[in-house]
Scaffold this motif. Structure first.
Motif, short mmCIF file in Angstrom:
data_model
loop_
_atom_site.label_atom_id
_atom_site.label_comp_id
_atom_site.label_asym_id
_atom_site.label_seq_id
_atom_site.Cartn_x
_atom_site.Cartn_y
_atom_site.Cartn_z
N HIS A 283 -3.61 -2.16 -5.13
CA HIS A 283 -2.46 -1.27 -5.06
C HIS A 283 -1.16 -2.00 -4.71
CE1 HIS A 283 -2.89 -1.49 -0.70
NE2 HIS A 283 -4.14 -1.04 -0.79
N GLY A 284 -1.23 -3.21 -4.15
CA GLY A 284 -0.04 -4.01 -3.91
C GLY A 284 0.75 -3.66 -2.67
N VAL A 285 0.29 -2.71 -1.86
CA VAL A 285 0.99 -2.37 -0.62
C VAL A 285 0.56 -3.36 0.46
CG1 VAL A 285 1.44 -0.59 1.11
CG2 VAL A 285 1.02 0.06 -1.28
N GLU A 286 1.50 -4.06 1.05
CA GLU A 286 1.16 -5.11 2.00
C GLU A 286 0.43 -4.57 3.22
OE1 GLU A 286 4.15 -7.84 3.16
OE2 GLU A 286 4.89 -8.18 1.13
N SER A 287 -0.44 -5.41 3.78
CA SER A 287 -1.26 -5.00 4.91
C SER A 287 -0.41 -4.60 6.11
CB SER A 287 -2.22 -6.13 5.31
OG SER A 287 -1.51 -7.31 5.62
N THR A 288 0.76 -5.23 6.26
CA THR A 288 1.61 -4.88 7.41
C THR A 288 2.19 -3.47 7.26
OG1 THR A 288 3.43 -6.02 6.28
CG2 THR A 288 2.22 -7.26 7.93
N ILE A 289 2.40 -3.03 6.02
CA ILE A 289 2.87 -1.66 5.79
C ILE A 289 1.73 -0.68 6.02
CG2 ILE A 289 3.79 -0.06 4.07
CD1 ILE A 289 5.20 -2.44 2.77
N VAL A 290 0.57 -0.99 5.48
CA VAL A 290 -0.61 -0.14 5.68
C VAL A 290 -0.93 -0.03 7.17
CG1 VAL A 290 -3.09 0.06 5.27
CG2 VAL A 290 -1.58 -0.68 3.42
N GLY A 291 -0.80 -1.16 7.89
CA GLY A 291 -1.14 -1.17 9.31
C GLY A 291 -0.30 -0.25 10.15
N PHE A 292 0.92 0.05 9.70
CA PHE A 292 1.79 0.93 10.48
C PHE A 292 1.49 2.42 10.23
CE2 PHE A 292 5.89 3.16 11.28
CZ PHE A 292 5.99 2.87 12.63
#
Length: 462
Positions: A283-292
């Motif tokens: 999906h290309g959404v960075e892990s740091t964005i998902v983590g928040f």
């Protein structure tokens, strides 16, 4: 006050003043100031004269005051330095946000008893074979440590294994084998994901600053084969030193999952977040964005309260932020090049150099915080790898240093999981040192030697 802390309080002002009053060859004024800050950080982190997070905040404050564009004591004209906001930004670095989300998931799992229930559920069928029971404890502990605090995981798993050992006769070797297996697995398992332990997060953040960006699952692909290898090695060492015998062991199973609406909501958020992390390349959404994402969702739903937020390990976040700010100052003032120039690193083969950095990280982490060690060594290691005279890959250097920090399982003071296991009274320091020492040294060597070969074969390294 301990003698070590007293030494730190006396030595810190001394090492701070010396570079400021002496002419350090090869360093400008900004470099001399940064050297003073670096030495203070080293002394205070080693001696723990101040709490680790307090030292981290002191580092940020000193850098803003001494080596930023807005330095309180002006620097010579023409000196290019970061804006003071560059040091404050470490407090909101994407890796800090990633860790924050991980803390929400970890604390929620403890709040709703997810960890303990799954541990009892997974270990229940393994009581027929004591050897498999030890392996199962290690596997479950390592799995939980990848997505939760290894401290919380160790506390949970120690409670589970003590329930088992309480039913055994005093001479049974499982009374030692099971407790010692927990810190080994917790420390090694933390290397498996970027949120599993602070050294992993610190390595990932510094790699990103150096232009090497890894997805959550890419870090796992790099480290998981060697996490599994080291776990099996640790299991073999434990079984060889403390053979438990063939007798069947009963595992008390008291599984009672929280079925409240808030608990089910948390379970869903936990699963969705982990799946998004693992599918980042899709999906290309960075892990740091998902983590928040869990942070606002769990707060808005009332699953996390203000009391829960107050109980988060903010001190760990501050410690990591202080290290990131330190690396910014070291690079901006040229101190990294000066420090690395003190040793003839270019004379060492790449394999030996990377292994040496890992062993140094292991040695430091044995006596001081592995987070503090990673904060000090990862930036220097990456600067060394970037040097034209050194043929080392930044990715390999960062991962191996993180591995060395994560495998500090020789002394009770090395990591919280070690201390928790030792506090049970079931272990002697000799037991922990023998198992941890053999597993760490052999595992780290295997990871370095095989890792460089495997990563090159897979095209991860040139």
């Amino acid at each position: 006050m301990t003698r070590t802390r007293l030494v730190g309080l006396v030595a810190a002002p001394v090492v701070f003043v010396l570079p400021l009053v002496a002419d350090v060859p090869g360093l400008g004024v900004a470099g001399e100031r940064m050297l003073a800050i670096f030495l203070v950080a080293l002394v205070l982190w080693v001696t723990e004269a101040f709490p680790l997070h307090a030292t981290a905040m002191l580092i940020i404050g000193l850098q803003v005051a001494l080596v930023s564009e807005q330095a309180v004591v002006a620097l010579p004209g023409g000196t290019e330095l970061p804006h003071f906001s560059a040091f404050y930004q470490a407090l909101a670095h994407p890796i800090i946000v990633l860790l924050l989300g991980g803390f929400f998931l970890a604390d929620g799992a403890a709040k709703y008893r997810l960890t303990r229930n799954f541990a009892r559920l997974l270990l229940g069928p393994l009581g027929g074979s004591p050897r498999l029971l030890v392996l199962g404890v290690m596997a479950v502990t390592a799995l939980f440590s990848m997505f939760m605090s290894n401290t919380a995981t160790s506390a949970t798993m120690i409670a589970v294994v003590l329930a088992v050992t309480a039913t055994l006769p005093p001479e049974h070797r499982l009374r030692v084998a099971l407790p010692v297996s927990v810190p080994v697995a917790a420390n090694v398992g933390g290397l498996g994901t970027p949120i599993g332990s602070p050294p992993s997060a610190i390595a990932l953040a510094n790699l990103a600053e150096a232009g090497v960006r890894l997805a959550f699952v890419e870090w796992m692909l790099l480290t998981m084969p060697f996490v599994l290898l080291t776990l099996v090695l640790g299991w073999v060492v434990i079984i060889a030193l403390f053979p438990p015998g063939p007798a069947r062991v009963e595992v008390p199973i008291e599984v009672s999952f929280d079925r409240s609406g808030k608990a089910w909501f948390f379970y869903a958020v936990f699963v969705i977040t982990v799946l998004l992390w693992l599918s980042e390349p899709v999906h290309g959404v960075e892990s740091t964005i998902v983590g928040f994402l869990p942070v606002p969702v769990l707060l808005a739903a009332g699953v996390f309260t203000l009391d829960d937020v107050a109980g988060l390990r903010w001190n760990v976040l501050w410690l990591v932020a202080g290290g990131l700010a330190l690396s910014t100052g070291v690079a901006a003032t040229g101190l990294d090049a000066w420090l690395l120039g003190l040793v003839g690193w270019h004379t060492l083969p790449a394999l030996l150099l990377v292994l040496l950095l890992g062993v140094v990280a292991l040695g430091f982490s044995t006596v001081i915080s592995n987070s503090a060690t990673a904060n000090l060594l990862v930036p220097l290691g990456l600067s060394l790898a970037a040097s034209p005279a050194v043929a080392a890959e930044p990715l390999a250097v960062a991962v191996i240093i993180a591995a060395g920090c994560s495998m500090a399982m020789i002394l009770p003071v090395s990591t919280p999981p070690n201390a928790i296991a030792y506090a049970t009274g079931a272990l002697r320091i000799k037991d922990l040192a023998t198992v941890g020492g053999i597993t760490a040294l052999v595992g780290l060597t295997a990871m370095t030697v095989l890792g460089l070969q495997v990563w090159s074969t897979l095209g991860v390294l040139p």
